[in-house]
Design an enzyme around this catalytic site. Structure first.
Site, short mmCIF file in Angstrom:
data_model
loop_
_atom_site.label_atom_id
_atom_site.label_comp_id
_atom_site.label_asym_id
_atom_site.label_seq_id
_atom_site.Cartn_x
_atom_site.Cartn_y
_atom_site.Cartn_z
N LYS A 200 -12.23 -0.64 -0.98
CA LYS A 200 -11.40 -0.06 -1.67
C LYS A 200 -12.49 0.21 -3.65
O LYS A 200 -13.45 0.59 -3.19
CB LYS A 200 -10.11 -0.45 -2.06
CG LYS A 200 -9.42 -0.44 -0.20
CD LYS A 200 -7.88 -0.50 -0.20
CE LYS A 200 -7.09 -0.13 1.21
NZ LYS A 200 -7.03 -1.54 1.90
N HIS B 147 -5.00 -3.86 -2.16
CA HIS B 147 -5.44 -2.61 -3.07
C HIS B 147 -4.80 -3.71 -4.90
O HIS B 147 -4.41 -2.32 -5.54
CB HIS B 147 -4.05 -2.39 -3.11
CG HIS B 147 -4.12 -1.11 -1.72
ND1 HIS B 147 -4.31 0.36 -2.07
CD2 HIS B 147 -3.68 -1.11 -0.63
CE1 HIS B 147 -4.98 0.58 -0.98
NE2 HIS B 147 -4.48 -0.35 0.20
N SER C 65 0.70 -1.37 0.13
CA SER C 65 0.10 -0.18 -0.02
C SER C 65 1.48 1.47 0.23
O SER C 65 0.52 1.63 -0.73
CB SER C 65 -0.85 0.12 1.08
OG SER C 65 0.09 0.30 2.35
C1 LIG Z 1 -6.77 -1.50 3.25
C2 LIG Z 1 -6.19 -2.68 3.24
C3 LIG Z 1 -6.82 -3.74 4.90
C4 LIG Z 1 -7.99 -3.69 5.74
O1 LIG Z 1 -9.67 -3.10 4.55
P1 LIG Z 1 -10.67 -2.35 5.95
O2 LIG Z 1 -11.28 -3.59 4.94
O3 LIG Z 1 -10.39 -1.31 5.40
O4 LIG Z 1 -10.29 -3.11 6.96
C5 LIG Z 1 -6.17 -4.71 4.61
N1 LIG Z 1 -5.20 -5.23 4.17
C6 LIG Z 1 -4.85 -3.95 3.32
C7 LIG Z 1 -3.97 -4.93 2.34
C8 LIG Z 1 -4.74 -2.74 3.03
O5 LIG Z 1 -5.11 -2.25 1.95
#
Ligand SMILES: *Cc1c(COP(=O)(O)O)cnc(C)c1O
Length: 415
Positions: A269, A228, A200
């Protein structure tokens, strides 16, 4: 009731430390939906380059309508955990859709990817196992491993250097960690390897084929968090495994082509952006999570409105690969323009374009100035990234036009 003096003094000292260190976060208030532009309180309409709304589905009419319909049809929720009376039919529909999208036999949803990851290791690992993790894996993977090793005494863990897979790539590799695990008489059970699909903060891609190859030498289970990667990687946006060709066609029964044992992912996301997470894997893994997972047994389901919106978002993603193509085109264009403007962008095919500015205070000042110029981009510094590696993290969406990207670059040039 005022807080106790002991707590108040300690909390004040921590918060003051954050303020004086320039690490205190101020939440920006959005006064309208997430899209290529957003209304930011105090700044008006701004171009948004800091959301994970990669496919522009967060404010898509069909995604909104699906949520609205589910609210009308099912009410607010079940007021129950799922194994008692807390599963609505849209949860079942969503989980089938996720499995189809990811190319797995089954899937199970949670209120967040954080919770999904937290369910995986404490539920599936046992004493004598070892979990080997990339050092830059997401915080929820790290915490899940910590929790698992507390719950299961005698469960081992190890960390390898970011994307250093084979020993010839350098010291601290995954290969080295696997060899150490094999030589350790206390490691008698399953070896687990876990990586982010897309990292990320770097926007870089985990080398899944190389990791899989090593896993195969010792019968290790490979877990990939592709939060992502969804909507971004691969021609259909199915994720990092699609990017590497480790996947079956949509709707085909999982074959040996899908070489990832367990996926975790987010619906918060690209896939609608509401909230929610999932595990996608074999039926046996999903059964274990349903029967034994503590976040499954003791916590409510994803709200039905969000389940319906996410299901529609995945349907649109698979139905309209031109969105993924537009995102890819925007990413290529943005990287070229930002580089031409004289900035140092980390190279990769992902939608995360970190512009390295080194100094934390500089990154924060630049992001503040950009917002005044009507461009919403966040600066990340220490301790989120290592000292000296502060950056502006620009995130590209299919919702952007080339003109939006030109305006971003114009603003960057004014800094
Ligand atoms: C954003 C993210 C999460 C968390 O996601 P949520 O659904 O907001 O809890 C977990 N793992 C990775 C790799 C992320 O980028």
């Amino acid at each position: 009731m005022p807080p106790t003096p002991a707590f108040a003094t300690r909390a004040a000292s921590i918060l003051d430390g954050l303020r004086s260190g320039g690490q205190y976060k101020h939440l920006q208030m959005l006064e309208g939906p997430m899209d290529a532009t957003v209304r930011v309180r105090g700044y008006g309409e701004c171009l948004c380059f800091c959301s994970n709304n990669y496919l522009g589905l967060a404010n898509h009419p069909e995604v909104i309508e699906a949520g609205r319909k589910a609210l009308t049809d099912f009410g607010a929720g079940t007021a129950s955990v799922r194994f008692i009376c807390g599963t609505f039919s849209p949860h079942e529909t969503l989980e089938r859709e996720i499995a189809r999208y990811m190319g797995t036999a089954a899937s199970y949803t949670f209120v967040s990817a954080w919770t999904a990851n937290e369910a995986v290791f404490p539920t599936l690992c046992e004493p004598g196992d070892i979990i080997i993790s990339d050092e830059l894996n997401h915080a929820c993977i790290i915490d899940s491993i910590r929790l698992a090793t507390v719950i299961k005494k005698g469960l081992h863990k190890a960390v390898y250097k970011n994307k250093i897979i084979t020993a010839d790539q350098g010291p601290g590799s995954l290969e080295e960690a696997i060899n150490k695990a094999k030589a350790n008489p206390e490691v008698t059970g399953q070896i687990w390897v876990v990586t982010d699909g897309v990292f990320s903060m770097e926007g870089s891609v985990g080398d899944l084929p190389a990791i899989r190859k090593l896993c195969d030498t010792v019968g290790a289970m490979l877990v990939v968090d592709d939060s992502h990667g969804h909507g971004v990687m691969g021609a259909l946006g199915r994720g990092t495994h699609e990017h590497f060709g480790m996947i079956d066609p949509v709707g085909a029964a999982p074959s040996a082509a899908n070489r990832v044992d367990i996926f975790t992912g987010t619906l918060g996301k690209a896939l609608g952006g509401g909230a929610g997470g999932f595990v996608a894997a074999s039926q046996q893994v999903i059964d274990m999570l349903i029967q034994r997972g503590r976040p499954t047994l003791f916590s409510n389901a994803l709200p039905v409105t969000v389940a319906a919106s996410a299901q529609m978002a995945i349907e649109i993603t698979l139905r309209e690969p031109q969105r993924v193509a537009r995102l890819r085109d925007n990413v290529t264009y943005a990287r070229a323009q930002i580089t031409a403007a004289g900035f140092d962008v980390l190279k990769s095919p992902t939608a995360i374009c970190p512009i390295i500015v080194h100094d934390t205070a500089k990154a924060i000042a630049m992001s503040k100035r950009l917002l005044e110029l009507g461009v919403f981009v966040i600066g990340f510094g220490y301790p989120v990234v290592p000292e000296g590696h502060a950056r502006l993290r620009v995130q590209i969406s299919a919702a952007h036009t080339h003109e939006h990207i030109d305006r971003l670059v114009d603003a960057l040039k004014k800094l």
